[in-house]
Scaffold this motif. Structure first.
Motif, PDB file in Angstrom:
ATOM      1  N   ARG A   1       3.649  14.738   3.684  1.00 51.57           N
ATOM      2  CA  ARG A   1       2.226  14.393   3.782  1.00 51.57           C
ATOM      3  C   ARG A   1       1.402  15.516   4.398  1.00 51.57           C
ATOM      4  O   ARG A   1       0.204  15.595   4.190  1.00 51.57           O
ATOM      5  CB  ARG A   1       2.036  13.092   4.546  1.00 51.57           C
TER       6      ARG A   1
ATOM      7  N   GLY B   1       3.319   9.091  -0.377  1.00 53.56           N
ATOM      8  CA  GLY B   1       3.486   8.497  -1.705  1.00 53.56           C
ATOM      9  C   GLY B   1       2.312   8.796  -2.618  1.00 53.56           C
ATOM     10  O   GLY B   1       2.486   9.091  -3.803  1.00 53.56           O
ATOM     11  N   LYS B   2       1.097   8.721  -2.078  1.00 56.47           N
ATOM     12  CA  LYS B   2      -0.100   9.042  -2.868  1.00 56.47           C
ATOM     13  C   LYS B   2      -0.081  10.509  -3.284  1.00 56.47           C
ATOM     14  O   LYS B   2      -0.403  10.845  -4.424  1.00 56.47           O
ATOM     15  CB  LYS B   2      -1.361   8.727  -2.068  1.00 56.47           C
ATOM     16  N   PHE B   3       0.288  11.389  -2.359  1.00 59.97           N
ATOM     17  CA  PHE B   3       0.383  12.822  -2.664  1.00 59.97           C
ATOM     18  C   PHE B   3       1.412  13.043  -3.766  1.00 59.97           C
ATOM     19  O   PHE B   3       1.178  13.789  -4.720  1.00 59.97           O
ATOM     20  CB  PHE B   3       0.743  13.607  -1.394  1.00 59.97           C
ATOM     21  N   GLN B   4       2.554  12.374  -3.656  1.00 57.61           N
ATOM     22  CA  GLN B   4       3.629  12.518  -4.635  1.00 57.61           C
ATOM     23  C   GLN B   4       3.178  12.035  -6.026  1.00 57.61           C
ATOM     24  O   GLN B   4       3.446  12.700  -7.022  1.00 57.61           O
ATOM     25  CB  GLN B   4       4.849  11.737  -4.161  1.00 57.61           C
ATOM     26  N   ASP B   5       2.489  10.913  -6.081  1.00 58.96           N
ATOM     27  CA  ASP B   5       2.001  10.396  -7.361  1.00 58.96           C
ATOM     28  C   ASP B   5       1.040  11.386  -8.027  1.00 58.96           C
ATOM     29  O   ASP B   5       1.133  11.658  -9.228  1.00 58.96           O
ATOM     30  CB  ASP B   5       1.288   9.057  -7.170  1.00 58.96           C
ATOM     31  N   LYS B   6       0.118  11.906  -7.246  1.00 59.58           N
ATOM     32  CA  LYS B   6      -0.861  12.871  -7.765  1.00 59.58           C
ATOM     33  C   LYS B   6      -0.155  14.154  -8.219  1.00 59.58           C
ATOM     34  O   LYS B   6      -0.492  14.725  -9.251  1.00 59.58           O
ATOM     35  CB  LYS B   6      -1.884  13.173  -6.660  1.00 59.58           C
TER      36      LYS B   6
ATOM     37  N   ALA C   1       0.836  -1.201   0.000  1.00 56.69           N
ATOM     38  CA  ALA C   1       0.000   0.000   0.000  1.00 56.69           C
ATOM     39  C   ALA C   1       0.871   1.251   0.000  1.00 56.69           C
ATOM     40  O   ALA C   1       1.931   1.295   0.617  1.00 56.69           O
ATOM     41  CB  ALA C   1      -0.899  -0.003   1.230  1.00 56.69           C
ATOM     42  N   ARG C   2       0.427   2.260  -0.732  1.00 60.24           N
ATOM     43  CA  ARG C   2       1.133   3.535  -0.801  1.00 60.24           C
ATOM     44  C   ARG C   2       0.880   4.326   0.479  1.00 60.24           C
ATOM     45  O   ARG C   2      -0.219   4.324   1.022  1.00 60.24           O
ATOM     46  CB  ARG C   2       0.655   4.367  -1.989  1.00 60.24           C
ATOM     47  N   THR C   3       1.908   5.028   0.938  1.00 63.61           N
ATOM     48  CA  THR C   3       1.772   5.893   2.106  1.00 63.61           C
ATOM     49  C   THR C   3       1.025   7.151   1.691  1.00 63.61           C
ATOM     50  O   THR C   3       0.947   7.469   0.497  1.00 63.61           O
ATOM     51  CB  THR C   3       3.157   6.292   2.641  1.00 63.61           C
ATOM     52  N   PRO C   4       0.484   7.917   2.658  1.00 59.47           N
ATOM     53  CA  PRO C   4      -0.149   9.186   2.291  1.00 59.47           C
ATOM     54  C   PRO C   4       0.820  10.092   1.516  1.00 59.47           C
ATOM     55  O   PRO C   4       0.419  10.746   0.551  1.00 59.47           O
ATOM     56  CB  PRO C   4      -0.534   9.789   3.643  1.00 59.47           C
TER      57      PRO C   4
END
Length: 97
Positions: A53, A7-12, A2-5
């Motif tokens: 994050r 990591g998700k922010f970075q991807d977006k 699972a992506r960390t918060p």
């Protein structure tokens, strides 16, 4: 995994940068201690962004040093959801200036 918060922010953020600056190259940097996360290459300009994050997220050793150092060379910022719009506005000015 699972992506960390963060990591998700970075991807977006990577997707948003590619949309804002057509033809730009966005890559994850080496995770050496303190080096910002993302390198953004656009035309003849570059920026380094350290993704967090949240505004209150802890800074790792040397991160402040490198963000300040690279900002003097070109453009570098800490970026997190609370300041994303401001940083992207500053980056747009830097890339268009």
């Amino acid at each position: 995994m699972a992506r960390t918060p963060e990591g998700k922010f970075q991807d977006k953020l990577r997707d948003e940068l590619k949309e804002m600056f057509p033809g730009c190259f966005v890559t994850k940097m080496d995770s050496r201690q303190g080096i910002p996360d993302l390198l953004v290459l656009y035309e003849d300009r570059w920026a380094l962004l350290e993704c967090k994050r949240s505004e209150k997220a802890e800074h790792q050793p040397n991160q402040d040093y490198y963000v300040e150092k690279f900002d003097k060379m070109s453009f570098s910022r800490f970026i997190y959801p609370e300041n994303k719009e401001q940083v992207l506005n500053e980056l747009t000015e830097a890339f268009n200036g």
